[in-house]
Scaffold this active site. Sequence first.
Site, short mmCIF file in Angstrom:
data_model
loop_
_atom_site.label_atom_id
_atom_site.label_comp_id
_atom_site.label_asym_id
_atom_site.label_seq_id
_atom_site.Cartn_x
_atom_site.Cartn_y
_atom_site.Cartn_z
N GLY A 8 0.82 -1.22 0.00
CA GLY A 8 0.00 0.00 0.00
C GLY A 8 0.85 1.26 0.00
N ILE A 9 2.04 1.19 -0.58
CA ILE A 9 2.98 2.34 -0.53
C ILE A 9 2.44 3.55 -1.28
CG2 ILE A 9 4.30 1.59 -2.59
CD1 ILE A 9 6.50 2.69 0.02
N TYR A 93 -14.37 -8.90 -3.72
CA TYR A 93 -13.00 -8.39 -3.89
C TYR A 93 -12.48 -7.79 -2.58
CZ TYR A 93 -9.01 -5.65 -4.99
OH TYR A 93 -7.74 -5.14 -4.95
N SER A 123 -8.63 -1.60 11.87
CA SER A 123 -9.42 -0.38 11.77
C SER A 123 -10.48 -0.26 12.84
CB SER A 123 -10.10 -0.36 10.40
OG SER A 123 -11.15 0.58 10.37
N GLU A 125 -13.29 0.76 12.25
CA GLU A 125 -14.54 0.30 11.63
C GLU A 125 -14.97 -1.05 12.21
OE1 GLU A 125 -16.88 1.02 8.80
OE2 GLU A 125 -16.40 2.93 9.71
N TYR A 147 -16.32 -4.19 4.27
CA TYR A 147 -14.95 -3.77 4.58
C TYR A 147 -14.61 -4.11 6.03
CZ TYR A 147 -11.24 -0.52 6.05
OH TYR A 147 -10.10 0.03 6.60
N ARG A 182 -4.99 12.37 1.56
CA ARG A 182 -6.15 11.51 1.71
C ARG A 182 -6.86 11.37 0.36
NH1 ARG A 182 -8.56 7.37 4.38
NH2 ARG A 182 -9.91 8.05 6.07
P1 NAP Z 1 -5.39 4.07 0.84
O1 NAP Z 1 -4.90 5.47 0.66
O2 NAP Z 1 -6.68 3.68 0.22
O3 NAP Z 1 -4.24 3.09 0.31
C1 NAP Z 1 -4.49 1.74 0.09
C2 NAP Z 1 -3.28 1.14 -0.60
O4 NAP Z 1 -3.52 -0.26 -0.82
C3 NAP Z 1 -2.98 1.73 -1.99
O5 NAP Z 1 -1.59 1.85 -2.14
C4 NAP Z 1 -3.52 0.66 -2.92
O6 NAP Z 1 -2.89 0.63 -4.18
C5 NAP Z 1 -3.15 -0.60 -2.14
N1 NAP Z 1 -3.88 -1.78 -2.59
C6 NAP Z 1 -5.21 -1.92 -2.78
N2 NAP Z 1 -5.49 -3.17 -3.19
C7 NAP Z 1 -4.32 -3.83 -3.26
C8 NAP Z 1 -3.95 -5.13 -3.64
N3 NAP Z 1 -4.86 -6.03 -4.02
N4 NAP Z 1 -2.64 -5.48 -3.60
C9 NAP Z 1 -1.70 -4.59 -3.21
N5 NAP Z 1 -1.98 -3.33 -2.84
C10 NAP Z 1 -3.28 -2.95 -2.87
O7 NAP Z 1 -5.48 3.71 2.39
P2 NAP Z 1 -4.79 4.44 3.66
O8 NAP Z 1 -5.73 5.49 4.15
O9 NAP Z 1 -3.39 4.78 3.35
O10 NAP Z 1 -4.86 3.27 4.73
C11 NAP Z 1 -3.82 2.30 4.82
C12 NAP Z 1 -4.37 1.04 5.49
O11 NAP Z 1 -4.89 1.35 6.77
C13 NAP Z 1 -5.52 0.37 4.74
O12 NAP Z 1 -5.40 -1.02 4.94
C14 NAP Z 1 -6.77 0.89 5.45
O13 NAP Z 1 -7.84 -0.02 5.30
C15 NAP Z 1 -6.25 0.97 6.87
N6 NAP Z 1 -6.88 1.97 7.73
C16 NAP Z 1 -6.96 3.26 7.33
C17 NAP Z 1 -7.50 4.21 8.17
C18 NAP Z 1 -7.61 5.64 7.76
O14 NAP Z 1 -8.37 6.39 8.40
N7 NAP Z 1 -6.86 6.11 6.78
C19 NAP Z 1 -7.95 3.84 9.46
C20 NAP Z 1 -7.82 2.49 9.84
C21 NAP Z 1 -7.26 1.56 8.98
P3 NAP Z 1 -3.43 1.54 -5.42
O15 NAP Z 1 -2.79 2.88 -5.24
O16 NAP Z 1 -2.97 0.80 -6.60
O17 NAP Z 1 -4.93 1.61 -5.29
N1 GDD Z 2 -17.06 9.28 2.07
C1 GDD Z 2 -18.14 10.00 2.40
N2 GDD Z 2 -18.71 10.80 1.45
N3 GDD Z 2 -18.61 9.94 3.65
C2 GDD Z 2 -19.68 10.69 3.97
C3 GDD Z 2 -20.30 11.53 3.04
C4 GDD Z 2 -19.79 11.59 1.72
O1 GDD Z 2 -20.28 12.30 0.85
N4 GDD Z 2 -21.33 12.17 3.67
C5 GDD Z 2 -21.34 11.73 4.93
N5 GDD Z 2 -20.34 10.84 5.12
C6 GDD Z 2 -20.07 10.10 6.36
C7 GDD Z 2 -20.05 8.58 6.19
O2 GDD Z 2 -21.39 8.07 6.12
C8 GDD Z 2 -19.28 8.17 7.42
O3 GDD Z 2 -20.15 8.10 8.52
C9 GDD Z 2 -18.31 9.35 7.66
O4 GDD Z 2 -18.76 10.42 6.82
C10 GDD Z 2 -16.85 9.04 7.33
O5 GDD Z 2 -16.77 8.46 6.04
P1 GDD Z 2 -15.36 8.20 5.31
O6 GDD Z 2 -14.56 9.45 5.30
O7 GDD Z 2 -15.66 7.55 4.00
O8 GDD Z 2 -14.59 7.23 6.31
P2 GDD Z 2 -15.06 5.90 7.07
O9 GDD Z 2 -15.17 6.27 8.52
O10 GDD Z 2 -16.19 5.25 6.42
O11 GDD Z 2 -13.80 4.94 6.84
C11 GDD Z 2 -12.46 5.45 6.98
O12 GDD Z 2 -12.01 5.26 8.30
C12 GDD Z 2 -11.89 3.89 8.72
C13 GDD Z 2 -11.43 3.91 10.18
O13 GDD Z 2 -12.52 4.11 11.02
C14 GDD Z 2 -11.59 4.68 5.97
O14 GDD Z 2 -10.31 5.28 5.95
C15 GDD Z 2 -11.41 3.23 6.35
O15 GDD Z 2 -10.45 2.62 5.49
C16 GDD Z 2 -10.91 3.19 7.80
O16 GDD Z 2 -10.74 1.86 8.21
#
Ligand code: NAP
Ligand code: GDD
Length: 321
Positions: A8-9, A93, A123, A125, A147, A182
Amino acid sequence: MKKALITGITGQDGSYLAELLLEKGYKVYGLKRRNSTPNYENINHLMDEIEIISGDLLDLPSLINAIKISDPDEVYNLGAQSFVTSSWHQSIYTGQATGIGVTNMLEAIMLTKPETRFYQASSSEMFGKVLEIPQKETTPFYPRSPYAVAKVYGHWITVNYRESYNLYACSGILFNHESPRRGIEFVTRKVTDAVARIKLGLQKELHLGNLDAKRDWGYAGDYVKAMWLMLQQPKPDDYVIATGKTYSVKELVETAFEYVGLDWKTYVVQDSKLIRPAEVDLLLGSPQKAQEKLGWKPQVSFEQLIHMMIESDLKKISATL
Ligand code: NAP
Ligand code: GDD
């Protein structure tokens, strides 16, 4: 020199973690899947310092190959289908990449270099329809999306390989963390991008779903430090990483529009198409264990984070005009 492999780099966290590890003197390898159009935006500035290995979390031989090439001390498994909404449209997927992909990576380590330290990106979630407030390491999971279900699997398979094979494997239960890098579909970036466009006269409306959902939002740059700290401890363990504060989507919108001197009510349109089949209403984490055991504390406040993201979007968009 320590060596690390990051899956996920190209994502948000992968890029910040790569920067951190380079600063610490690591040799950094990144697993990257093939895309028809390369997406190096987040790591372009690092391309001379890191080594990219081609591979996919669904393809075990490519992961074994990545371990053989990088010979890592530490593997950070950040790769996933990470957008909750898409997980209803691509549920199988998501299960494969976000869930089974973790087992593939663990198997690649077991078969090739079992002394490798492993970090799994779990997460908040997983807490879903929360059974306790605030959520901590011992709070039971109640996932509310394909997810989140896949992440619960990834979490437990990590714990299971630690307990079965004595692997140094940690699961970081990270609450939402954001940054200028992001992805645009996540709500914080969707809002800051729209606010910048509206301020610059390029957009008139912002369509959003549920404004009442609450999240514990932190800064990605702070959170990758916690990932690294988890792999430096005498024993592997699982940690919640959060700020301990929660804000609604409405408060996010208010904070963002206020920063550029606009009234959000003039621009925000509630759109029922953006409401999820099942919602996570409230996330609020307790970072107490991480504070006590890792000495980790978030540095960037919610307001600072949103302001930082708006400034970045204003700059990016202005540069294209
Ligand atoms: P992100 O920006 O969506 O990055 C996901 C990465 O995974 C991308 O580099 C993507 O590659 C790669 N990827 C997707 N499918 C793959 C596959 N089949 N094989 C290899 N690589 C694959 O996510 P992030 O926000 O950096 O989050 C990093 C990790 O933390 C994720 O696992 C996410 O679920 C978890 N997480 C995130 C949050 C948050 O708030 N950001 C919170 C809790 C947990 P492409 O660029 O090619 O799509
Ligand atoms: N994306 C999105 N778009 N979310 C919306 C919108 C919209 O237009 N309007 C309201 N929301 C609300 C969603 O319903 C959710 O309750 C909240 O905003 C946050 O949505 P996201 O930013 O899509 O994040 P997430 O909380 O569903 O998931 C993210 O955080 C998780 C950790 O708790 C992702 O980064 C996950 O990969 C990560 O695990």
